[in-house]
Design a protein around this motif. Structure first.
Motif, PDB file in Angstrom:
ATOM      1  N   CYS A 298       0.835  -1.200   0.305  1.00  0.00           N
ATOM      2  CA  CYS A 298      -0.045  -0.012  -0.201  1.00  0.00           C
ATOM      3  C   CYS A 298       0.620   1.199   0.168  1.00  0.00           C
ATOM      4  O   CYS A 298       1.958   1.220   0.457  1.00  0.00           O
ATOM      5  CB  CYS A 298      -0.885  -0.030   1.065  1.00  0.00           C
ATOM      6  SG  CYS A 298      -0.086  -0.397   2.701  1.00  0.00           S
ATOM      7  N   ALA A 299       0.139   2.521  -0.391  1.00  0.00           N
ATOM      8  CA  ALA A 299       1.207   3.522  -0.696  1.00  0.00           C
ATOM      9  C   ALA A 299       0.248   4.742  -0.247  1.00  0.00           C
ATOM     10  O   ALA A 299      -0.841   4.806  -0.631  1.00  0.00           O
ATOM     11  CB  ALA A 299       1.549   3.853  -1.897  1.00  0.00           C
ATOM     12  N   SER A 300       0.677   5.741   0.241  1.00  0.00           N
ATOM     13  CA  SER A 300       0.064   6.883   0.565  1.00  0.00           C
ATOM     14  C   SER A 300       1.295   8.142   0.224  1.00  0.00           C
ATOM     15  O   SER A 300       2.142   8.163   0.690  1.00  0.00           O
ATOM     16  CB  SER A 300      -0.381   7.080   1.874  1.00  0.00           C
ATOM     17  OG  SER A 300      -1.065   8.516   2.018  1.00  0.00           O
ATOM     18  N   TYR A 301       0.727   9.205  -0.344  1.00  0.00           N
ATOM     19  CA  TYR A 301       1.494  10.514  -0.535  1.00  0.00           C
ATOM     20  C   TYR A 301       1.412  11.984   0.072  1.00  0.00           C
ATOM     21  O   TYR A 301       0.035  11.958  -0.051  1.00  0.00           O
ATOM     22  CB  TYR A 301       1.810  10.607  -2.081  1.00  0.00           C
ATOM     23  CG  TYR A 301       2.516  11.878  -2.576  1.00  0.00           C
ATOM     24  CD1 TYR A 301       3.617  11.780  -2.739  1.00  0.00           C
ATOM     25  CD2 TYR A 301       1.777  13.250  -3.002  1.00  0.00           C
ATOM     26  CE1 TYR A 301       4.532  12.867  -3.284  1.00  0.00           C
ATOM     27  CE2 TYR A 301       2.536  14.228  -3.274  1.00  0.00           C
ATOM     28  CZ  TYR A 301       3.801  13.825  -3.556  1.00  0.00           C
ATOM     29  OH  TYR A 301       4.563  15.093  -4.176  1.00  0.00           O
ATOM     30  N   TYR A 302       2.292  12.438   0.509  1.00  0.00           N
ATOM     31  CA  TYR A 302       1.767  13.762   1.130  1.00  0.00           C
ATOM     32  C   TYR A 302       3.403  14.527   0.980  1.00  0.00           C
ATOM     33  O   TYR A 302       4.121  14.122   1.413  1.00  0.00           O
ATOM     34  CB  TYR A 302       1.543  13.838   2.299  1.00  0.00           C
ATOM     35  CG  TYR A 302       1.373  14.923   3.135  1.00  0.00           C
ATOM     36  CD1 TYR A 302      -0.295  15.714   2.589  1.00  0.00           C
ATOM     37  CD2 TYR A 302       1.929  15.682   4.055  1.00  0.00           C
ATOM     38  CE1 TYR A 302      -0.553  16.993   3.174  1.00  0.00           C
ATOM     39  CE2 TYR A 302       1.706  17.047   4.523  1.00  0.00           C
ATOM     40  CZ  TYR A 302       0.354  17.704   4.056  1.00  0.00           C
ATOM     41  OH  TYR A 302      -0.159  18.791   4.424  1.00  0.00           O
ATOM     42  N   ILE A 308       5.309   3.885   1.992  1.00  0.00           N
ATOM     43  CA  ILE A 308       4.870   2.517   1.568  1.00  0.00           C
ATOM     44  C   ILE A 308       4.952   1.593   2.557  1.00  0.00           C
ATOM     45  O   ILE A 308       5.916   1.362   3.158  1.00  0.00           O
ATOM     46  CB  ILE A 308       5.837   2.122   0.253  1.00  0.00           C
ATOM     47  CG1 ILE A 308       5.546   3.057  -0.963  1.00  0.00           C
ATOM     48  CG2 ILE A 308       5.533   0.478  -0.173  1.00  0.00           C
ATOM     49  CD1 ILE A 308       6.471   2.716  -2.031  1.00  0.00           C
ATOM     50  N   GLY A 309       3.790   0.922   2.613  1.00  0.00           N
ATOM     51  CA  GLY A 309       3.669  -0.391   3.654  1.00  0.00           C
ATOM     52  C   GLY A 309       3.775  -1.486   3.138  1.00  0.00           C
ATOM     53  O   GLY A 309       3.370  -1.942   2.201  1.00  0.00           O
ATOM     54  N   ASN A 347      -1.959  -3.769   5.495  1.00  0.00           N
ATOM     55  CA  ASN A 347      -2.884  -3.823   4.377  1.00  0.00           C
ATOM     56  C   ASN A 347      -3.182  -2.327   3.768  1.00  0.00           C
ATOM     57  O   ASN A 347      -3.589  -2.230   2.521  1.00  0.00           O
ATOM     58  CB  ASN A 347      -4.184  -4.297   4.823  1.00  0.00           C
ATOM     59  CG  ASN A 347      -4.099  -5.858   4.834  1.00  0.00           C
ATOM     60  OD1 ASN A 347      -3.323  -6.509   4.224  1.00  0.00           O
ATOM     61  ND2 ASN A 347      -4.930  -6.379   5.697  1.00  0.00           N
ATOM     62  N   CYS A 348      -3.143  -1.182   4.681  1.00  0.00           N
ATOM     63  CA  CYS A 348      -3.116  -0.060   4.031  1.00  0.00           C
ATOM     64  C   CYS A 348      -2.556   1.019   4.957  1.00  0.00           C
ATOM     65  O   CYS A 348      -2.256   0.860   6.270  1.00  0.00           O
ATOM     66  CB  CYS A 348      -4.810   0.233   4.375  1.00  0.00           C
ATOM     67  SG  CYS A 348      -5.434  -0.370   5.827  1.00  0.00           S
ATOM     68  N   ILE A 349      -2.418   2.165   4.259  1.00  0.00           N
ATOM     69  CA  ILE A 349      -1.658   3.242   4.935  1.00  0.00           C
ATOM     70  C   ILE A 349      -2.242   4.724   4.574  1.00  0.00           C
ATOM     71  O   ILE A 349      -2.458   4.719   3.227  1.00  0.00           O
ATOM     72  CB  ILE A 349      -0.177   3.059   4.601  1.00  0.00           C
ATOM     73  CG1 ILE A 349       0.787   4.115   5.371  1.00  0.00           C
ATOM     74  CG2 ILE A 349       0.091   3.393   3.152  1.00  0.00           C
ATOM     75  CD1 ILE A 349       2.225   3.963   5.395  1.00  0.00           C
ATOM     76  N   LYS A 350      -2.261   5.748   5.337  1.00  0.00           N
ATOM     77  CA  LYS A 350      -2.761   6.891   4.716  1.00  0.00           C
ATOM     78  C   LYS A 350      -2.237   8.060   5.582  1.00  0.00           C
ATOM     79  O   LYS A 350      -1.933   8.106   6.998  1.00  0.00           O
ATOM     80  CB  LYS A 350      -4.324   7.099   5.188  1.00  0.00           C
ATOM     81  CG  LYS A 350      -5.123   8.070   4.674  1.00  0.00           C
ATOM     82  CD  LYS A 350      -5.326   8.011   3.113  1.00  0.00           C
ATOM     83  CE  LYS A 350      -5.940   9.115   2.429  1.00  0.00           C
ATOM     84  NZ  LYS A 350      -6.194   9.083   0.959  1.00  0.00           N
ATOM     85  N   CYS A 351      -1.473   8.842   4.871  1.00  0.00           N
ATOM     86  CA  CYS A 351      -0.932  10.174   5.467  1.00  0.00           C
ATOM     87  C   CYS A 351      -1.544  11.441   4.750  1.00  0.00           C
ATOM     88  O   CYS A 351      -1.584  11.421   3.323  1.00  0.00           O
ATOM     89  CB  CYS A 351       0.257  10.389   5.170  1.00  0.00           C
ATOM     90  SG  CYS A 351       1.264  11.711   5.809  1.00  0.00           S
ATOM     91  N   THR A 352      -2.191  12.152   5.391  1.00  0.00           N
ATOM     92  CA  THR A 352      -3.124  13.461   4.913  1.00  0.00           C
ATOM     93  C   THR A 352      -2.739  14.568   4.970  1.00  0.00           C
ATOM     94  O   THR A 352      -3.081  15.856   4.799  1.00  0.00           O
ATOM     95  CB  THR A 352      -4.606  13.277   4.885  1.00  0.00           C
ATOM     96  OG1 THR A 352      -4.805  12.955   6.345  1.00  0.00           O
ATOM     97  CG2 THR A 352      -5.159  12.054   4.427  1.00  0.00           C
TER      98      THR A 352
END
Length: 413
Positions: A298-302, A308-309, A347-352
């Protein structure tokens, strides 16, 4: 004891005007006042307060006092400049997230949506209005939930939205969302008019089950259960913009777009690939780890950092500035609390924002972490113990999907 009147009679003022407050005392007050009060209220009292509270050095000092023993991803970027970095925004986000989630039992309200999906919820998504969330399940249905007025939920339950497991969701724009499925289809839906009888605006056909989607205006990319990525333009749904065949050797687990022109793909072949949409070339392909069977999940961008996890217990920070995509840190995350012998699958990652990173996995816990190495746990939310498949966070609202078929929402008060 002298009375206040006596003090005034002796030539001492009974009150101190804010305008005449010495700077040293005001700075002491600032150090002991939460960032939200400073940013939203105190800095607008007068011009002097505004100038002082806007001072970058004041906020930098505040941040360093909190994180002086940790690495922070945003300060490790190649294009980082301590003199131009937005320290105020960083400190504000950090304190807001810590204040809320460290006391989430009292500072958030929570609602569990259950009994509508009868199989694993594999994807959840916050709608742009912040008042609705969308969930997709292996029961082939999609639900649109009202996160404000929860009495009449679900708002919509679209049965048989696909002919196979619905595996991922994505926001296309303010009024539309995307879904993808094991039926090898990607569908574009209208959010505001989504009903049980709704038909998709467009349906894109692919060559295999679709595991991941990402999009921007006039562009939709689908990652398949094979080493292929297919891109479409919704204005011409029958026409493929391109097919990527050589970036990976196994299925595409996740996709994300960075700055609208870098397409990032995560694969079960353990690699991360960077495709430049401007030049139609793969500019980088990298192996994150040589250890065993680790692969990115999983990936999240900020702010020029890609988080990336993997399918174990690691998070990777990639510096995206100047198109580098270099791994700058590897962060070891918390091990499972119930069975130390079990591998922890992220399973999931989030950076806002600058304040927190949210993760979920097979442990059944939502971790709210500081964006630091080592990562510090702000909160450990363990509502059901069921494996977490997906999370999203927008407009002060966290939504989580579970293997148990439930969807849970936390809203900041």
């Amino acid at each position: 004891m002298n009375s206040p009147e006596g003090a005034s009679a002796a030539g001492m003022p009974s009150t101190i005007s804010l305008d005449s407050l010495p700077i040293e005392i005001f700075l002491m007050i600032c150090e002991r006042t939460d960032a939200d009060t400073l940013v939203r209220s105190l800095m607008y009292v007068n011009k002097q307060f505004y100038d002082i509270i806007s001072d970058n050095y004041l906020w930098k000092k505040r941040v360093m006092r909190t994180f002086n023993d940790c690495n922070v991803p945003f300060m490790l970027k190649r294009n980082y400049n301590e003199n131009t970095f937005n320290w105020k925004q960083f400190a504000w986000h950090t304190e807001l997230e810590d204040s809320c989630w460290s006391e989430y039992e009292t500072k958030t309200t929570t609602t569990v949506f259950s009994g509508t999906h009868f199989s694993e919820v594999d994807a959840v998504l916050m709608a742009k209005d912040g008042n609705h969330c969308i969930s997709a399940s292996r029961d082939r249905s999609i639900c649109l939930w009202n996160t404000v007025d929860t009495v009449g939920n679900p708002v919509v339950h679209k049965v048989d939205s696909h002919l196979g497991w619905v595996w991922d969701l994505g926001i296309y724009d303010d009024d539309h969302f995307l879904s993808c499925s094991w039926d090898s289809k990607v569908k574009l839906w209208n959010t505001s008019s989504f009903m049980p009888s709704s038909q998709p605006i467009h349906t894109f056909s692919t060559d295999a089950a679709v595991l991941s989607i990402t999009s921007k205006e006039n562009f939709v990319a689908a990652g398949l259960y094979c080493p292929k990525i297919i891109a479409f333009d919704p204005r011409e749904p029958e026409k493929r913009l391109f097919e990527l065949l050589n970036s990976h050797s196994r299925s595409i687990i996740d996709l994300c777009l960075i700055e609208d022109y870098y397409l990032i793909s995560l694969s079960e072949d353990k690699t991360v690939s960077v495709y430049d949409l401007r030049t139609n070339n793969t500019v980088k392909s990298m192996l994150l780890s040589n250890k065993g069977s680790r692969f990115p999940m999983c990936a999240s961008y900020y702010d020029n950092i890609l988080f990336i996890g993997d399918n174990r217990d690691c998070m990777y920070w990639l510096d995206c500035s100047h198109g580098l995509f270099d791994v700058i840190q590897v962060v070891n995350l918390a091990k499972p609390i119930n069975d130390c012998r079990r591998n922890y699958k992220l399973n999931c990652i989030k950076c806002t924002n600058y304040g927190s990173i949210m993760t979920g996995g097979n442990e059944g816990v939502v971790y709210i972490l500081t964006p630091t190495n080592p990562a510090k746990v702000i909160a450990k939310i363990q509502p059901s113990g069921s494996e977490i498949t997906s999370i999203d966070y927008q407009n002060d609202t966290l939504v989580v999907g579970y293997v148990s078929s439930d969807v849970q929402v936390w809203k900041k008060k």
